[in-house]
Design a protein around this motif. Structure first.
Motif, PDB file in Angstrom:
ATOM      1  N   PRO A 304       1.017  -1.199  -0.022  1.00 12.43           N
ATOM      2  CA  PRO A 304      -0.035   0.016   0.055  1.00 12.43           C
ATOM      3  C   PRO A 304       1.009   1.361  -0.057  1.00 12.43           C
ATOM      4  CG  PRO A 304      -0.830  -1.583   1.593  1.00 12.43           C
ATOM      5  CD  PRO A 304       0.551  -1.948   1.201  1.00 12.43           C
ATOM      6  N   GLU A 305       0.369   2.371  -0.762  1.00 10.15           N
ATOM      7  CA  GLU A 305       1.167   3.463  -0.730  1.00 10.15           C
ATOM      8  C   GLU A 305       0.139   4.554  -1.224  1.00 10.15           C
ATOM      9  OE1 GLU A 305       3.822   5.823  -0.172  1.00 10.15           O
ATOM     10  OE2 GLU A 305       4.779   3.949  -0.250  1.00 10.15           O
ATOM     11  N   ALA A 307      -1.311   7.769  -2.692  1.00  7.81           N
ATOM     12  CA  ALA A 307      -1.381   8.184  -4.436  1.00  7.81           C
ATOM     13  C   ALA A 307      -0.389   9.215  -4.738  1.00  7.81           C
ATOM     14  CB  ALA A 307      -2.810   8.614  -4.731  1.00  7.81           C
ATOM     15  N   GLU A 308      -0.162  10.158  -3.898  1.00 12.85           N
ATOM     16  CA  GLU A 308       0.709  11.247  -4.161  1.00 12.85           C
ATOM     17  C   GLU A 308       2.181  10.954  -4.208  1.00 12.85           C
ATOM     18  OE1 GLU A 308      -0.336  12.099   0.411  1.00 12.85           O
ATOM     19  OE2 GLU A 308      -1.430  11.231  -1.522  1.00 12.85           O
ATOM     20  N   ASN A 309       2.541   9.931  -3.780  1.00 14.90           N
ATOM     21  CA  ASN A 309       4.113   8.983  -3.893  1.00 14.90           C
ATOM     22  C   ASN A 309       4.083   8.263  -5.125  1.00 14.90           C
ATOM     23  OD1 ASN A 309       4.490  10.345  -1.211  1.00 14.90           O
ATOM     24  ND2 ASN A 309       3.781   8.523  -0.103  1.00 14.90           N
ATOM     25  N   LEU A 310       2.855   7.859  -5.896  1.00 10.09           N
ATOM     26  CA  LEU A 310       3.165   7.033  -7.086  1.00 10.09           C
ATOM     27  C   LEU A 310       2.886   7.828  -8.200  1.00 10.09           C
ATOM     28  CD1 LEU A 310       0.549   4.688  -5.516  1.00 10.09           C
ATOM     29  CD2 LEU A 310       2.704   4.404  -5.596  1.00 10.09           C
ATOM     30  N   PRO A 311       3.749   7.180  -9.189  1.00 15.45           N
ATOM     31  CA  PRO A 311       3.556   7.611 -10.527  1.00 15.45           C
ATOM     32  C   PRO A 311       1.875   7.672 -11.197  1.00 15.45           C
ATOM     33  CG  PRO A 311       4.408   5.367 -10.777  1.00 15.45           C
ATOM     34  CD  PRO A 311       4.356   5.679  -9.352  1.00 15.45           C
ATOM     35  N   PRO A 312       1.730   8.453 -11.998  1.00 18.97           N
ATOM     36  CA  PRO A 312       0.138   8.626 -12.511  1.00 18.97           C
ATOM     37  C   PRO A 312      -0.352   7.242 -12.810  1.00 18.97           C
ATOM     38  CG  PRO A 312       1.634  10.473 -13.517  1.00 18.97           C
ATOM     39  CD  PRO A 312       2.595   9.448 -12.910  1.00 18.97           C
ATOM     40  N   LEU A 313       0.481   6.149 -13.546  1.00 17.28           N
ATOM     41  CA  LEU A 313      -0.209   4.926 -13.819  1.00 17.28           C
ATOM     42  C   LEU A 313      -0.781   4.294 -12.761  1.00 17.28           C
ATOM     43  CD1 LEU A 313      -0.203   3.141 -16.717  1.00 17.28           C
ATOM     44  CD2 LEU A 313       1.914   2.102 -15.773  1.00 17.28           C
ATOM     45  N   LEU A 314      -0.431   4.379 -11.551  1.00 14.23           N
ATOM     46  CA  LEU A 314      -0.317   3.504 -10.313  1.00 14.23           C
ATOM     47  C   LEU A 314      -1.548   4.371  -9.237  1.00 14.23           C
ATOM     48  CD1 LEU A 314       2.684   1.887  -9.673  1.00 14.23           C
ATOM     49  CD2 LEU A 314       1.177   0.993 -10.710  1.00 14.23           C
ATOM     50  N   PHE A 317      -4.628   2.831  -7.903  1.00 16.10           N
ATOM     51  CA  PHE A 317      -4.679   1.829  -7.309  1.00 16.10           C
ATOM     52  C   PHE A 317      -4.010   1.981  -5.971  1.00 16.10           C
ATOM     53  CE2 PHE A 317      -3.727   0.676 -11.566  1.00 16.10           C
ATOM     54  CZ  PHE A 317      -4.695  -0.344 -11.753  1.00 16.10           C
ATOM     55  N   GLU A 318      -3.467   3.056  -5.415  1.00 16.54           N
ATOM     56  CA  GLU A 318      -2.914   3.281  -4.292  1.00 16.54           C
ATOM     57  C   GLU A 318      -1.946   2.190  -3.650  1.00 16.54           C
ATOM     58  OE1 GLU A 318      -5.933   4.768  -1.548  1.00 16.54           O
ATOM     59  OE2 GLU A 318      -5.840   6.861  -2.480  1.00 16.54           O
ATOM     60  N   ALA A 319      -1.252   1.524  -4.448  1.00 18.98           N
ATOM     61  CA  ALA A 319      -0.182   0.622  -3.963  1.00 18.98           C
ATOM     62  C   ALA A 319       0.767   0.359  -5.250  1.00 18.98           C
ATOM     63  CB  ALA A 319      -1.232  -0.626  -4.268  1.00 18.98           C
ATOM     64  N   VAL A 320       1.709  -0.422  -4.605  1.00 18.49           N
ATOM     65  CA  VAL A 320       2.858  -0.642  -5.510  1.00 18.49           C
ATOM     66  C   VAL A 320       2.948  -2.059  -5.868  1.00 18.49           C
ATOM     67  CG1 VAL A 320       5.482  -0.791  -5.676  1.00 18.49           C
ATOM     68  CG2 VAL A 320       4.417   1.249  -4.419  1.00 18.49           C
ATOM     69  N   PRO A 321       2.745  -2.454  -6.899  1.00 18.57           N
ATOM     70  CA  PRO A 321       2.885  -3.975  -7.428  1.00 18.57           C
ATOM     71  C   PRO A 321       4.304  -4.701  -7.443  1.00 18.57           C
ATOM     72  CG  PRO A 321       2.390  -2.367  -9.363  1.00 18.57           C
ATOM     73  CD  PRO A 321       2.569  -1.730  -8.176  1.00 18.57           C
ATOM     74  N   PRO A 322       4.411  -5.642  -7.099  1.00 20.05           N
ATOM     75  CA  PRO A 322       5.923  -6.271  -7.263  1.00 20.05           C
ATOM     76  C   PRO A 322       6.609  -6.054  -8.560  1.00 20.05           C
ATOM     77  CG  PRO A 322       4.296  -7.751  -6.130  1.00 20.05           C
ATOM     78  CD  PRO A 322       3.466  -6.652  -6.878  1.00 20.05           C
ATOM     79  N   ALA A 369       8.513   4.705  -4.820  1.00 22.32           N
ATOM     80  CA  ALA A 369       8.009   5.446  -3.906  1.00 22.32           C
ATOM     81  C   ALA A 369       8.880   4.999  -2.572  1.00 22.32           C
ATOM     82  CB  ALA A 369       6.661   5.098  -3.376  1.00 22.32           C
ATOM     83  N   ARG A 370       9.717   4.160  -2.810  1.00 18.99           N
ATOM     84  CA  ARG A 370      10.739   3.859  -1.425  1.00 18.99           C
ATOM     85  C   ARG A 370      12.303   4.149  -1.848  1.00 18.99           C
ATOM     86  NH1 ARG A 370      11.071  -2.422  -0.422  1.00 18.99           N
ATOM     87  NH2 ARG A 370       9.256  -1.976   1.090  1.00 18.99           N
ATOM     88  N   GLY A 371      12.717   3.899  -3.103  1.00 21.03           N
ATOM     89  CA  GLY A 371      14.148   4.573  -3.508  1.00 21.03           C
ATOM     90  C   GLY A 371      15.216   4.099  -2.449  1.00 21.03           C
ATOM     91  N   ALA A 372      15.081   2.817  -2.051  1.00 20.06           N
ATOM     92  CA  ALA A 372      16.359   2.492  -1.010  1.00 20.06           C
ATOM     93  C   ALA A 372      17.663   2.238  -1.602  1.00 20.06           C
ATOM     94  CB  ALA A 372      15.926   1.013  -0.596  1.00 20.06           C
ATOM     95  N   ASP A 373      18.578   3.102  -0.888  1.00 20.16           N
ATOM     96  CA  ASP A 373      19.968   3.362  -1.358  1.00 20.16           C
ATOM     97  C   ASP A 373      20.590   1.910  -1.296  1.00 20.16           C
ATOM     98  OD1 ASP A 373      19.692   5.853  -2.098  1.00 20.16           O
ATOM     99  OD2 ASP A 373      20.562   6.731  -0.328  1.00 20.16           O
ATOM    100  N   HIS A 374      21.627   1.840  -2.097  1.00 14.75           N
ATOM    101  CA  HIS A 374      22.553   0.712  -1.882  1.00 14.75           C
ATOM    102  C   HIS A 374      23.299   0.848  -0.465  1.00 14.75           C
ATOM    103  CE1 HIS A 374      26.288  -1.725  -2.521  1.00 14.75           C
ATOM    104  NE2 HIS A 374      25.542  -2.351  -3.578  1.00 14.75           N
ATOM    105  N   PRO A 375      23.916  -0.110   0.196  1.00 16.28           N
ATOM    106  CA  PRO A 375      24.561  -0.117   1.492  1.00 16.28           C
ATOM    107  C   PRO A 375      25.469   0.627   1.211  1.00 16.28           C
ATOM    108  CG  PRO A 375      23.967  -2.683   0.798  1.00 16.28           C
ATOM    109  CD  PRO A 375      23.580  -1.576  -0.495  1.00 16.28           C
ATOM    110  N   ASN A 376      26.338   1.013   0.355  1.00 13.13           N
ATOM    111  CA  ASN A 376      27.345   1.965   0.332  1.00 13.13           C
ATOM    112  C   ASN A 376      26.793   3.530   0.211  1.00 13.13           C
ATOM    113  OD1 ASN A 376      26.625   2.530  -2.237  1.00 13.13           O
ATOM    114  ND2 ASN A 376      28.063   1.540  -3.185  1.00 13.13           N
ATOM    115  N   GLY A 377      25.482   3.524   0.170  1.00 12.90           N
ATOM    116  CA  GLY A 377      24.860   4.814   0.357  1.00 12.90           C
ATOM    117  C   GLY A 377      24.516   5.555  -0.806  1.00 12.90           C
TER     118      GLY A 377
END
Length: 466
Positions: A304-305, A307-314, A317-322, A369-377
């Motif tokens: 779940p996410e 809507a304002e954090n999602l691209p227009p396409l999603l 749905f207010e969700a991030v599909p895998p 909507a997450r954009g997790a960095d690599h462990p090296n930052g």
């Protein structure tokens, strides 16, 4: 031609796992807007090298607008098949098609640091000799190079169904179409086979108007993308059975048969279930009556996410599909790696029992909507996409671009090409290597990876492991 079989050809998966490890990886570099030429990056993957994790050579092609995507070897362990007339080939050339141009490059990588273009096959030859367009997946067979296509004839690739054609593995001349009887197959994506058991499995994405300019939301929601897998008599070149996975299981993509040729099962990844946005893996197998069956054995839920954090396409749905966009199977048939490009996750499943997979490991990097960095930052654009496993099963490499227009739809604020690697635990589990992180040249994205000496989505084996 060698006077004896290439030492990188292995009779069984077990022997391949015991072979020397890779020193180099070959990775696609693509220009999403066609402003630059595409190329192949040679990456140093030897941890003892002072250039570890660096691009040490590039082969840049003379044309623009090719959009490199998938590619493969001229020859591999399938050359040891009793059916082959080419046992003394070298694993020397990479066959690299442009998915947009339908142009094919043959690149000589015998000396990785001096890799160069050997031959260019222009699109007109592909069209004239096959009636197909948009070449996609390359597999080296015992008697030639097999090339799947995503388009048929005509400007938009819809004049007839796409299929597979065969190239000569020594001259690289296009021989002709593979299919004698395609049955219900009218779309294409991936394919792979079991040589001793004489069968092939193929899958479906969509026709060029459904993917070239981005995903067509109306077609997706009305279930018009591919959702079937096809089983073929490999030598008779005949479709013997089609299994519809269900029209809601949109985009049945990667086909991964068990590497041990005595086994009659494999896996197929499905991008999205339109009823619930789940990603899925199906296990397929041959029953005691010789009929093929398929069952959904893995589901991955959306997140779940707002809507304002999602691209227009999603947003609706207010969700991030895998968005399961690639899978790969280790040579011991134990671990299946599943790239969840939307979530920004790489999953590792223990598939020792292929009907009851168990989640064994997971890492997060990138993601909508997450954009997790690599462990090296450092940042990781998009999400985990093309995945490749070392022969010994100890390292898992992946890149981040799916397809230029789809990248832009799902990640409109991201840009960049990265390649990373995770180490595999002795008893499962994966952990990103902080010291392995490649940022590709500005304006270029990265896609498929091939490993020196072969890898887990290249070779097909003709003899059982002992």
């Amino acid at each position: 031609m060698n006077l004896r079989p290439d030492p990188t050809f292995h009779a069984s998966p077990k022997l391949a796992m015991q072979a020397p490890v890779e020193n180099y990886a070959f990775t696609v570099m693509l220009s999403p807007d066609g402003s630059q030429s595409d190329g192949i990056a040679v990456v140093d993957v030897n941890p003892k090298s002072d250039k570890y994790g660096q691009i040490v050579h590039q082969v840049i092609v003379p044309n623009k607008g090719d959009e490199f995507h998938h590619f493969g070897w001229n020859a591999c362990s399938s050359s040891l098949s009793p059916l082959t007339g080419h046992a003394f080939l070298e694993r020397r050339y990479l066959i690299v098609p442009g998915i947009r141009s339908s142009r094919i490059y043959v690149i000589d990588v015998k000396e990785p640091l001096k890799a160069k273009i050997h031959k260019i096959i222009e699109p007109e030859e592909v069209f004239e000799k096959t009636g197909y367009s948009r070449p996609h997946t390359i597999h080296c067979g015992p008697e030639g190079i097999y090339v799947s296509t995503l388009g048929g004839g005509g400007e938009d690739g819809t004049d007839g169904p796409p299929g597979i054609f065969i190239m000569d593995c020594e001259t690289f001349e296009i021989i002709g179409r593979y299919e004698m009887d395609r049955g219900k197959q009218d779309k294409h994506y991936d394919f792979w086979w079991n040589l001793p058991q004489d069968y092939m499995v193929s899958s479906e994405w969509g026709l060029p108007p459904q993917f070239e300019n981005g995903i067509v939301a109306e077609d997706l929601l009305s279930n018009k993308y591919g959702h079937s897998i096809h089983f073929w008599d490999l030598r008779a070149r005949k479709n013997i059975q089609t299994i519809d996975l269900g029209e809601n299981h949109q985009m049945a993509l990667e086909i991964r048969p068990a590497h041990d040729p005595t086994k009659s099962y494999g896996f197929c990844g499905v991008v999205v279930d339109t009823t619930n946005l789940q990603g899925a893996i199906f296990t397929w197998w041959r029953d005691d009556d010789g009929k093929w069956q398929a069952k959904k054995t893995i589901t991955i839920d959306p997140r779940p996410e707002k809507a304002e954090n999602l691209p227009p396409l999603l947003q609706g749905f207010e969700a991030v599909p895998p968005l399961v966009t690639d899978i790969d199977l280790s040579l011991d048939d134990k671990y299946l790696y599943v790239a969840c490009w939307g979530l920004g996750e790489m999953h590792q499943y223990d598939v020792s029992d292929p009907m009851n997979p168990k989640l064994a490991g997971k890492v997060e990097v990138g993601g909508i909507a997450r954009g997790a960095d690599h462990p090296n930052g450092k940042p990781f654009a998009y999400g985990p996409q093309m995945v490749e496993i070392s022969r010994d099963g100890k390292r898992v490499y992946w890149t981040n671009s799916l397809y230029s227009t789809w990248d832009d739809q799902f990640y409109p604020d991201s840009e960049g090409g990265q390649m990373v690697m995770a180490n595999v635990g002795e008893n499962g589990g994966i952990e990103l290597d902080k010291d392995f992180y490649i940022d590709f040249p500005k304006g270029l994205r990265s896609h498929q990876i091939r490993l020196e000496g072969g890898d887990c989505s290249t070779d097909s084996f003709c003899y059982p492991s002992v």
